[in-house]
Design a protein around this motif. Structure first.
Motif, PDB file in Angstrom:
ATOM      1  N   SER A 221       0.818  -1.210   0.000  1.00  0.00           N
ATOM      2  CA  SER A 221       0.000   0.000   0.000  1.00  0.00           C
ATOM      3  C   SER A 221       0.854   1.263   0.000  1.00  0.00           C
ATOM      4  N   LYS A 222       1.919   1.257   0.788  1.00  0.00           N
ATOM      5  CA  LYS A 222       2.790   2.437   0.871  1.00  0.00           C
ATOM      6  C   LYS A 222       3.553   2.655  -0.429  1.00  0.00           C
ATOM      7  N   ILE A 223       4.028   1.574  -1.049  1.00  0.00           N
ATOM      8  CA  ILE A 223       4.744   1.707  -2.322  1.00  0.00           C
ATOM      9  C   ILE A 223       3.826   2.292  -3.386  1.00  0.00           C
ATOM     10  N   LYS A 224       2.603   1.796  -3.457  1.00  0.00           N
ATOM     11  CA  LYS A 224       1.649   2.317  -4.441  1.00  0.00           C
ATOM     12  C   LYS A 224       1.380   3.803  -4.206  1.00  0.00           C
ATOM     13  N   HIS A 225       1.234   4.178  -2.969  1.00  0.00           N
ATOM     14  CA  HIS A 225       0.960   5.573  -2.633  1.00  0.00           C
ATOM     15  C   HIS A 225       2.114   6.466  -3.067  1.00  0.00           C
ATOM     16  N   ARG A 226       3.333   6.030  -2.811  1.00  0.00           N
ATOM     17  CA  ARG A 226       4.504   6.822  -3.208  1.00  0.00           C
ATOM     18  C   ARG A 226       4.659   6.859  -4.725  1.00  0.00           C
ATOM     19  N   ARG A 227       4.382   5.730  -5.365  1.00  0.00           N
ATOM     20  CA  ARG A 227       4.461   5.692  -6.840  1.00  0.00           C
ATOM     21  C   ARG A 227       3.549   6.753  -7.453  1.00  0.00           C
ATOM     22  N   ASN A 228       2.350   6.886  -6.915  1.00  0.00           N
ATOM     23  CA  ASN A 228       1.388   7.843  -7.458  1.00  0.00           C
ATOM     24  C   ASN A 228       1.858   9.286  -7.313  1.00  0.00           C
ATOM     25  N   GLN A 229       2.757   9.542  -6.384  1.00  0.00           N
ATOM     26  CA  GLN A 229       3.256  10.900  -6.150  1.00  0.00           C
ATOM     27  C   GLN A 229       4.667  11.116  -6.704  1.00  0.00           C
ATOM     28  N   LEU A 230       5.154  10.152  -7.479  1.00  0.00           N
ATOM     29  CA  LEU A 230       6.566  10.153  -7.844  1.00  0.00           C
ATOM     30  C   LEU A 230       6.962  11.343  -8.726  1.00  0.00           C
ATOM     31  N   VAL A 231       6.092  11.776  -9.606  1.00  0.00           N
ATOM     32  CA  VAL A 231       6.421  12.935 -10.448  1.00  0.00           C
ATOM     33  C   VAL A 231       6.591  14.182  -9.584  1.00  0.00           C
ATOM     34  N   GLU A 232       5.732  14.329  -8.592  1.00  0.00           N
ATOM     35  CA  GLU A 232       5.850  15.468  -7.671  1.00  0.00           C
ATOM     36  C   GLU A 232       7.157  15.398  -6.888  1.00  0.00           C
ATOM     37  N   TYR A 233       7.497  14.197  -6.401  1.00  0.00           N
ATOM     38  CA  TYR A 233       8.754  14.037  -5.667  1.00  0.00           C
ATOM     39  C   TYR A 233       9.959  14.316  -6.565  1.00  0.00           C
ATOM     40  N   ALA A 234       9.858  13.901  -7.825  1.00  0.00           N
ATOM     41  CA  ALA A 234      10.956  14.132  -8.766  1.00  0.00           C
ATOM     42  C   ALA A 234      11.212  15.631  -8.937  1.00  0.00           C
ATOM     43  N   GLY A 235      10.139  16.421  -9.014  1.00  0.00           N
ATOM     44  CA  GLY A 235      10.287  17.861  -9.124  1.00  0.00           C
ATOM     45  C   GLY A 235      10.925  18.471  -7.894  1.00  0.00           C
ATOM     46  N   GLN A 236      10.511  17.986  -6.725  1.00  0.00           N
ATOM     47  CA  GLN A 236      11.092  18.476  -5.478  1.00  0.00           C
ATOM     48  C   GLN A 236      12.573  18.106  -5.386  1.00  0.00           C
ATOM     49  N   PHE A 237      12.907  16.906  -5.821  1.00  0.00           N
ATOM     50  CA  PHE A 237      14.293  16.442  -5.805  1.00  0.00           C
ATOM     51  C   PHE A 237      15.151  17.365  -6.671  1.00  0.00           C
ATOM     52  N   TYR A 238      14.653  17.648  -7.881  1.00  0.00           N
ATOM     53  CA  TYR A 238      15.397  18.528  -8.783  1.00  0.00           C
ATOM     54  C   TYR A 238      15.581  19.913  -8.163  1.00  0.00           C
ATOM     55  N   ASP A 239      14.524  20.451  -7.571  1.00  0.00           N
ATOM     56  CA  ASP A 239      14.596  21.789  -6.983  1.00  0.00           C
ATOM     57  C   ASP A 239      15.642  21.860  -5.881  1.00  0.00           C
ATOM     58  N   GLN A 240      15.701  20.816  -5.056  1.00  0.00           N
ATOM     59  CA  GLN A 240      16.686  20.793  -3.972  1.00  0.00           C
ATOM     60  C   GLN A 240      18.103  20.725  -4.526  1.00  0.00           C
ATOM     61  N   LEU A 241      18.300  19.914  -5.566  1.00  0.00           N
ATOM     62  CA  LEU A 241      19.630  19.818  -6.181  1.00  0.00           C
ATOM     63  C   LEU A 241      20.033  21.134  -6.835  1.00  0.00           C
ATOM     64  N   ASP A 242      19.068  21.756  -7.501  1.00  0.00           N
ATOM     65  CA  ASP A 242      19.356  22.968  -8.257  1.00  0.00           C
ATOM     66  C   ASP A 242      19.849  24.105  -7.363  1.00  0.00           C
ATOM     67  N   LYS A 243      19.363  24.157  -6.130  1.00  0.00           N
ATOM     68  CA  LYS A 243      19.781  25.236  -5.237  1.00  0.00           C
ATOM     69  C   LYS A 243      20.879  24.819  -4.261  1.00  0.00           C
ATOM     70  N   SER A 244      21.384  23.601  -4.427  1.00  0.00           N
ATOM     71  CA  SER A 244      22.456  23.130  -3.547  1.00  0.00           C
ATOM     72  C   SER A 244      23.796  23.717  -3.970  1.00  0.00           C
ATOM     73  N   GLU A 245      24.699  23.823  -3.011  1.00  0.00           N
ATOM     74  CA  GLU A 245      26.046  24.325  -3.285  1.00  0.00           C
ATOM     75  C   GLU A 245      26.940  23.183  -3.769  1.00  0.00           C
ATOM     76  N   LYS A 246      27.929  23.511  -4.599  1.00  0.00           N
ATOM     77  CA  LYS A 246      28.885  22.496  -5.025  1.00  0.00           C
ATOM     78  C   LYS A 246      29.686  22.001  -3.824  1.00  0.00           C
ATOM     79  N   LEU A 247      30.177  20.797  -3.934  1.00  0.00           N
ATOM     80  CA  LEU A 247      30.886  20.180  -2.814  1.00  0.00           C
ATOM     81  C   LEU A 247      32.266  20.801  -2.603  1.00  0.00           C
ATOM     82  N   THR A 248      32.678  20.768  -1.353  1.00  0.00           N
ATOM     83  CA  THR A 248      34.034  21.232  -1.009  1.00  0.00           C
ATOM     84  C   THR A 248      34.832  20.136  -0.312  1.00  0.00           C
TER      85      THR A 248
END
Length: 425
Positions: A374-401
């Protein structure tokens, strides 16, 4: 005011008493599997059997107080007996050589070399958390919080994850659950590794013959991939689509622990370059289920943002962005994240998700299967939204030091340390 203070004092006292009884209910810090129906194990000839009934560990069995204070988690899965095939190393295909003892801070492992040069590993199902227990915890008598925390890991999660990975088109180490009795082939390793429950799986380095992929003949670890990239003798190109899919898949199964040492790379020879495709390993924290008052207080978004329980929804996605992600994925287009999320949604249908749990014994499925599905199905249904959030977090992250985990000894310029594609070869 006095009544209020008195009431608070009583609550604190009750909390402390319950904490004491909860923490004192486990007397050991490590225990291997428990073999049922064969009481005199040291005098059993396991060659007379093809399987054995084993409970992964009875160390985490709880009571009412422990359930309240430290959570139910997967205690029943750990203590429920399952039928497991017996493995003798000399019965494997071709000659098997034990190369070395390995493992991380919790897992005991043996690296094996098959006759054809392929590398495999026996990874212990039971964990030894003692290296993680700080001295101060032992002094205060609260080391049981860390020991008992292993019960938040599902002992058989990796089996389901591998089957799901196959359908999703994600490389995996193809783990199989086996019982390894004491035997002549273990030699000096008998005392530590004999009569134990393991996952037998392929290694993420060496000969890639077992993958059966065209023009892929070798596997390397993350640090060696970095060295190859820096050396620049051949152009190394990252399979960014496969990596994005693999990381979104991690979100789907709630695997929050994905540092650089938990990835291998399949190198496809493209003539004048190599295409590096990710090979995830170590699925100990898939379906991680953290419950109870004490673990909840200790793991929070401020102090341990990455430690998250597997629920219908992701609690705090920024906490799941690691240095590994910033190094390898920062700069990959948003469209790639969206496209790979949509592909996973199409591939992982309800039927596929349900079928993936067929690799579990019925007794284990009855405990946890339906809830996890049940939990996997629920997360699968929201995966496009999570993908966008993932990209946004990466985009504003600082390069590694600083260097990735496991790569601290590599000589790198500041630019080479920042990201994989910062190296121009």
């Amino acid at each position: 005011m006095k009544k209020l203070l008195l009431g608070l004092g009583v609550l604190v006292l009750v909390f402390l008493v319950m904490t004491y009884f909860s923490l004192s209910s486990t007397s050991k810090s490590f225990k291997t599997c428990e073999i049922l129906e064969l009481p005199d194990v040291d005098h059993i000839n396991f060659r007379d059997y093809d399987s054995v009934l084993v409970a992964a560990s009875t160390l985490y069995e709880g009571n009412g107080v422990k359930t309240i204070m430290q959570g139910e988690q997967y205690r029943k899965a750990w203590s429920t007996p399952v039928k497991v095939p017996i493995l003798f190393l000399n019965k494997m295909e071709g000659k098997v050589t034990i190369m070395e003892e390995g493992g991380g801070k919790q897992t005991h492992s043996l690296k094996l070399r098959l006759e054809n040069g392929v590398l495999m590993t026996l990874r212990s199902v039971t964990k030894d958390p003692s290296p993680l227990v700080p001295k101060v915890a032992e002094t205060l008598g609260i080391e049981n919080i860390i020991v008992d925390g292993i019960s938040a890991q599902h002992p058989y999660a990796a089996l389901v994850v591998a089957k799901l990975s196959d359908t999703a088109g994600i490389l995996n180490t193809r783990p199989k659950l086996v019982f390894v009795p004491k035997q002549e082939q273990l030699a000096k390793y008998n005392d530590k590794f004999g009569n134990r429950l393991f996952l037998l799986e392929y290694e993420t380095e060496g000969n890639a013959q077992w993958l059966k992929l065209k023009n892929v003949d070798s596997l390397i670890d993350t640090d060696n991939l970095q060295k190859l990239k820096i050396k620049g003798s051949n152009k190394v190109v990252l399979n960014s689509e496969a990596l994005v899919k693999a990381r979104l898949f991690d979100l789907l199964i709630g695997d929050w622990d994905r540092h650089a040492k938990q990835w291998g790379w399949a190198l496809e020879n493209k003539g004048d370059s190599f295409l590096a495709t990710p090979l995830p390993c170590d699925r100990d924290n898939a379906f991680f289920n953290l419950e109870g008052i004490l673990p909840t207080l200790m793991s929070n978004n401020v102090f341990l943002p990455e430690v998250q329980s597997f629920e219908n929804e992701i609690d705090f996605l920024p906490g799941l962005i690691s240095s590994f992600d910033i190094y390898f994925m920062r700069g990959i287009p948003r469209t790639t994240f969206k496209n790979e999320a949509e592909k996973l949604q199409l591939l992982l249908t309800d039927e596929v998700i349900e079928e993936s749990f067929s690799v579990w014994p019925e007794s284990i499925f009855e405990l946890d299967g339906k809830e996890l599905i049940s939990k996997i199905k629920h997360r699968r249904n929201q995966l496009v939204e999570y993908a966008g959030q993932f990209y946004d977090q990466l985009d504003k992250s600082e390069k590694l030091t600083t260097a990735l985990k496991g790569s601290e000894d590599i000589e790198m310029t500041n630019e080479e340390m920042e990201c994989f594609d910062c190296v121009d070869n």
